[in-house]
Design a protein around this motif. Sequence first.
Motif, PDB file in Angstrom:
ATOM      1  N   LEU A  42       0.835  -1.201   0.000  1.00 28.91           N
ATOM      2  CA  LEU A  42       0.000   0.000   0.000  1.00 28.91           C
ATOM      3  C   LEU A  42       0.872   1.255   0.000  1.00 28.91           C
ATOM      4  O   LEU A  42       0.607   2.217  -0.723  1.00 28.91           O
ATOM      5  CB  LEU A  42      -0.925  -0.010   1.217  1.00 28.91           C
ATOM      6  N   ALA A  43       1.928   1.232   0.796  1.00 31.05           N
ATOM      7  CA  ALA A  43       2.817   2.388   0.877  1.00 31.05           C
ATOM      8  C   ALA A  43       3.500   2.660  -0.456  1.00 31.05           C
ATOM      9  O   ALA A  43       3.686   3.816  -0.847  1.00 31.05           O
ATOM     10  CB  ALA A  43       3.871   2.156   1.959  1.00 31.05           C
ATOM     11  N   ALA A  44       3.873   1.591  -1.176  1.00 35.56           N
ATOM     12  CA  ALA A  44       4.636   1.753  -2.412  1.00 35.56           C
ATOM     13  C   ALA A  44       3.851   2.484  -3.492  1.00 35.56           C
ATOM     14  O   ALA A  44       4.448   3.124  -4.369  1.00 35.56           O
ATOM     15  CB  ALA A  44       5.077   0.384  -2.923  1.00 35.56           C
ATOM     16  N   ARG A  45       2.536   2.409  -3.465  1.00 30.84           N
ATOM     17  CA  ARG A  45       1.749   3.059  -4.524  1.00 30.84           C
ATOM     18  C   ARG A  45       1.025   4.313  -4.040  1.00 30.84           C
ATOM     19  O   ARG A  45       0.129   4.816  -4.714  1.00 30.84           O
ATOM     20  CB  ARG A  45       0.751   2.069  -5.127  1.00 30.84           C
ATOM     21  N   THR A  46       1.427   4.829  -2.886  1.00 27.36           N
ATOM     22  CA  THR A  46       0.774   6.013  -2.338  1.00 27.36           C
ATOM     23  C   THR A  46       1.694   7.219  -2.384  1.00 27.36           C
ATOM     24  O   THR A  46       2.842   7.164  -1.947  1.00 27.36           O
ATOM     25  CB  THR A  46       0.333   5.762  -0.878  1.00 27.36           C
ATOM     26  N   THR A  47       1.163   8.316  -2.910  1.00 29.31           N
ATOM     27  CA  THR A  47       1.840   9.603  -2.892  1.00 29.31           C
ATOM     28  C   THR A  47       1.212  10.465  -1.817  1.00 29.31           C
ATOM     29  O   THR A  47      -0.027  10.570  -1.737  1.00 29.31           O
ATOM     30  CB  THR A  47       1.715  10.317  -4.249  1.00 29.31           C
ATOM     31  N   VAL A  48       2.033  11.068  -0.967  1.00 30.43           N
ATOM     32  CA  VAL A  48       1.551  11.931   0.106  1.00 30.43           C
ATOM     33  C   VAL A  48       1.824  13.379  -0.274  1.00 30.43           C
ATOM     34  O   VAL A  48       2.933  13.732  -0.684  1.00 30.43           O
ATOM     35  CB  VAL A  48       2.243  11.591   1.442  1.00 30.43           C
ATOM     36  N   GLU A  49       0.802  14.210  -0.147  1.00 28.58           N
ATOM     37  CA  GLU A  49       0.936  15.644  -0.378  1.00 28.58           C
ATOM     38  C   GLU A  49       0.417  16.374   0.846  1.00 28.58           C
ATOM     39  O   GLU A  49      -0.568  15.949   1.460  1.00 28.58           O
ATOM     40  CB  GLU A  49       0.132  16.073  -1.608  1.00 28.58           C
ATOM     41  N   ALA A  50       1.063  17.462   1.231  1.00 22.43           N
ATOM     42  CA  ALA A  50       0.613  18.256   2.371  1.00 22.43           C
ATOM     43  C   ALA A  50       0.614  19.723   1.995  1.00 22.43           C
ATOM     44  O   ALA A  50       1.532  20.202   1.329  1.00 22.43           O
ATOM     45  CB  ALA A  50       1.521  18.031   3.577  1.00 22.43           C
ATOM     46  N   VAL A  51      -0.442  20.426   2.409  1.00 23.05           N
ATOM     47  CA  VAL A  51      -0.551  21.860   2.143  1.00 23.05           C
ATOM     48  C   VAL A  51      -0.802  22.587   3.450  1.00 23.05           C
ATOM     49  O   VAL A  51      -1.256  21.990   4.429  1.00 23.05           O
ATOM     50  CB  VAL A  51      -1.686  22.172   1.144  1.00 23.05           C
ATOM     51  N   GLU A  52      -0.513  23.860   3.472  1.00 19.68           N
ATOM     52  CA  GLU A  52      -0.786  24.668   4.664  1.00 19.68           C
ATOM     53  C   GLU A  52      -2.265  24.554   5.030  1.00 19.68           C
ATOM     54  O   GLU A  52      -3.124  24.476   4.144  1.00 19.68           O
ATOM     55  CB  GLU A  52      -0.426  26.131   4.416  1.00 19.68           C
ATOM     56  N   HIS A  53      -2.530  24.567   6.314  1.00 23.17           N
ATOM     57  CA  HIS A  53      -3.900  24.305   6.766  1.00 23.17           C
ATOM     58  C   HIS A  53      -4.904  25.280   6.164  1.00 23.17           C
ATOM     59  O   HIS A  53      -6.039  24.917   5.881  1.00 23.17           O
ATOM     60  CB  HIS A  53      -3.959  24.353   8.294  1.00 23.17           C
ATOM     61  N   HIS A  54      -4.500  26.535   5.939  1.00 23.12           N
ATOM     62  CA  HIS A  54      -5.423  27.550   5.427  1.00 23.12           C
ATOM     63  C   HIS A  54      -5.618  27.445   3.922  1.00 23.12           C
ATOM     64  O   HIS A  54      -6.458  28.138   3.350  1.00 23.12           O
ATOM     65  CB  HIS A  54      -4.917  28.955   5.779  1.00 23.12           C
ATOM     66  N   ALA A  55      -4.828  26.585   3.259  1.00 24.28           N
ATOM     67  CA  ALA A  55      -4.862  26.513   1.799  1.00 24.28           C
ATOM     68  C   ALA A  55      -5.582  25.275   1.277  1.00 24.28           C
ATOM     69  O   ALA A  55      -5.593  25.041   0.062  1.00 24.28           O
ATOM     70  CB  ALA A  55      -3.438  26.548   1.245  1.00 24.28           C
ATOM     71  N   LEU A  56      -6.208  24.494   2.149  1.00 25.77           N
ATOM     72  CA  LEU A  56      -6.806  23.233   1.699  1.00 25.77           C
ATOM     73  C   LEU A  56      -7.940  23.467   0.699  1.00 25.77           C
ATOM     74  O   LEU A  56      -8.003  22.813  -0.342  1.00 25.77           O
ATOM     75  CB  LEU A  56      -7.305  22.426   2.892  1.00 25.77           C
ATOM     76  N   THR A  57      -8.845  24.392   1.006  1.00 27.29           N
ATOM     77  CA  THR A  57      -9.955  24.651   0.089  1.00 27.29           C
ATOM     78  C   THR A  57      -9.446  25.121  -1.268  1.00 27.29           C
ATOM     79  O   THR A  57      -9.902  24.657  -2.322  1.00 27.29           O
ATOM     80  CB  THR A  57     -10.919  25.690   0.695  1.00 27.29           C
ATOM     81  N   GLU A  58      -8.478  26.038  -1.257  1.00 29.18           N
ATOM     82  CA  GLU A  58      -7.914  26.541  -2.516  1.00 29.18           C
ATOM     83  C   GLU A  58      -7.273  25.415  -3.308  1.00 29.18           C
ATOM     84  O   GLU A  58      -7.412  25.349  -4.543  1.00 29.18           O
ATOM     85  CB  GLU A  58      -6.888  27.627  -2.207  1.00 29.18           C
ATOM     86  N   ARG A  59      -6.580  24.513  -2.614  1.00 24.21           N
ATOM     87  CA  ARG A  59      -5.946  23.380  -3.302  1.00 24.21           C
ATOM     88  C   ARG A  59      -6.998  22.482  -3.951  1.00 24.21           C
ATOM     89  O   ARG A  59      -6.831  22.025  -5.091  1.00 24.21           O
ATOM     90  CB  ARG A  59      -5.108  22.595  -2.278  1.00 24.21           C
ATOM     91  N   LEU A  60      -8.102  22.232  -3.264  1.00 23.34           N
ATOM     92  CA  LEU A  60      -9.111  21.315  -3.777  1.00 23.34           C
ATOM     93  C   LEU A  60      -9.983  21.933  -4.859  1.00 23.34           C
ATOM     94  O   LEU A  60     -10.541  21.222  -5.695  1.00 23.34           O
ATOM     95  CB  LEU A  60      -9.988  20.809  -2.627  1.00 23.34           C
ATOM     96  N   THR A  61     -10.107  23.235  -4.843  1.00 25.14           N
ATOM     97  CA  THR A  61     -10.940  23.908  -5.841  1.00 25.14           C
ATOM     98  C   THR A  61     -10.131  24.491  -6.988  1.00 25.14           C
ATOM     99  O   THR A  61     -10.688  25.089  -7.906  1.00 25.14           O
ATOM    100  CB  THR A  61     -11.758  25.050  -5.188  1.00 25.14           C
ATOM    101  N   GLY A  62      -8.819  24.310  -6.950  1.00 21.63           N
ATOM    102  CA  GLY A  62      -7.955  24.962  -7.925  1.00 21.63           C
ATOM    103  C   GLY A  62      -7.734  24.198  -9.215  1.00 21.63           C
ATOM    104  O   GLY A  62      -6.976  24.647 -10.076  1.00 21.63           O
ATOM    105  N   GLY A  64      -6.223  21.227  -9.665  1.00 23.04           N
ATOM    106  CA  GLY A  64      -5.058  20.350  -9.738  1.00 23.04           C
ATOM    107  C   GLY A  64      -5.445  18.891  -9.593  1.00 23.04           C
ATOM    108  O   GLY A  64      -6.628  18.520  -9.610  1.00 23.04           O
ATOM    109  N   ARG A  65      -4.446  18.044  -9.440  1.00 28.82           N
ATOM    110  CA  ARG A  65      -4.688  16.615  -9.291  1.00 28.82           C
ATOM    111  C   ARG A  65      -5.589  16.350  -8.093  1.00 28.82           C
ATOM    112  O   ARG A  65      -5.354  16.874  -7.007  1.00 28.82           O
ATOM    113  CB  ARG A  65      -3.357  15.873  -9.115  1.00 28.82           C
ATOM    114  N   GLN A  66      -6.598  15.528  -8.306  1.00 23.99           N
ATOM    115  CA  GLN A  66      -7.543  15.219  -7.240  1.00 23.99           C
ATOM    116  C   GLN A  66      -7.008  14.084  -6.357  1.00 23.99           C
ATOM    117  O   GLN A  66      -6.524  13.063  -6.870  1.00 23.99           O
ATOM    118  CB  GLN A  66      -8.896  14.812  -7.821  1.00 23.99           C
ATOM    119  N   PRO A  67      -7.082  14.243  -5.038  1.00 24.40           N
ATOM    120  CA  PRO A  67      -6.659  13.163  -4.143  1.00 24.40           C
ATOM    121  C   PRO A  67      -7.717  12.070  -4.077  1.00 24.40           C
ATOM    122  O   PRO A  67      -8.874  12.269  -4.476  1.00 24.40           O
ATOM    123  CB  PRO A  67      -6.516  13.875  -2.801  1.00 24.40           C
ATOM    124  N   ASP A  68      -7.331  10.929  -3.545  1.00 26.91           N
ATOM    125  CA  ASP A  68      -8.282   9.846  -3.283  1.00 26.91           C
ATOM    126  C   ASP A  68      -8.816   9.922  -1.857  1.00 26.91           C
ATOM    127  O   ASP A  68      -9.948   9.529  -1.590  1.00 26.91           O
ATOM    128  CB  ASP A  68      -7.601   8.490  -3.499  1.00 26.91           C
TER     129      ASP A  68
END
Length: 344
Positions: A42-62, A64-68
Amino acid sequence: MNTPQCRNVPAAGAPLHVLFGQPRFSGEIGWDAVTAHWPSDLAARTTVEAVEHHALTERLTGGGRQPDVVVPVVSALTAPALRCSTFGLVQQFGVGVDAIDVEAATAAGVWVANMPGLNAPHVAEHALALLLALAKRLPEAADGFAPGRWGSPGARSLRGSRAVVVGTGAVGGATARLLAAFGVDLVGVRRRPEAEPPVPGMRTYGVGELHAALRGADVVVLAATPVSGAPPLLDAAALGVLAPGALVVNVARGAVLDEAAAFAALRTGHLGGLGLDVFTREPYPADGPLRQHPRVVATAHTAALTSGYFADAARQLGEAVARHVAGRPPLHPVNSPRPVTSLG
């Protein structure tokens, strides 16, 4: 029985993308180490991304690549972010889901889950650390080395004090068990006072009897889950019935304490000290009055941020991701989403 289906369950064996809403943990532990506690495949096929706490909405609505999977941590997860994204699971890295629009998630077909009880021993230790720092006046300890000040400041013992734990769930119960070792007169406040107390012989009151429980208390530890939209449990009136010089520790949520009333009680001397790990506004400003006051011991919402908790929560997150990709519901859901047939 038909299991509710959330949207966007990844295909078996497909690459996975997990998005965290806060980039840093503390010290030697960080989000890039989460998958070290997962099964290797499971770890081998997982990419981890982290964004500043205040930027989560902007990241999801911007666009870009959609997380699972989204792990908001301390970030707000709003209806717009939920509506325009395609992920199917919000897995909190702890208990609190008050910053997540659970209703919007349910309507969008997104599971929301948390990790109840996992942080209890860590937060309970932190509550005791804050309390002891106040009682022993550790922030002022350096004054004792000044000329003519050797042997000061004088401290106080917890033994024999009336200690009230407001909220005796997992965190409050663990805190009560630690407090019991100090020889305090232990009192609890809970929604179901008739239930078995976390410490044998501990007196318990219902929430409607809060003032009776608090009357004359020397120590108060807040560990209650706030009710959305409700006024603070510990308001000016509740603070007023405490014993003069009482110590108050809040490791629950900022919403359960009236910060302005508590600060006023500090100024008058009615409160002897405040131990705070949570605030009404987070992040709390570095120059805020509650952080600067000499009788306040404040930490930046770090009560559960220990290496032991990180490892336990990381393992549970791996289990949650594995269940999600297998099309199974979470172990600890806080909603039951309706099926979604279209993402348009």
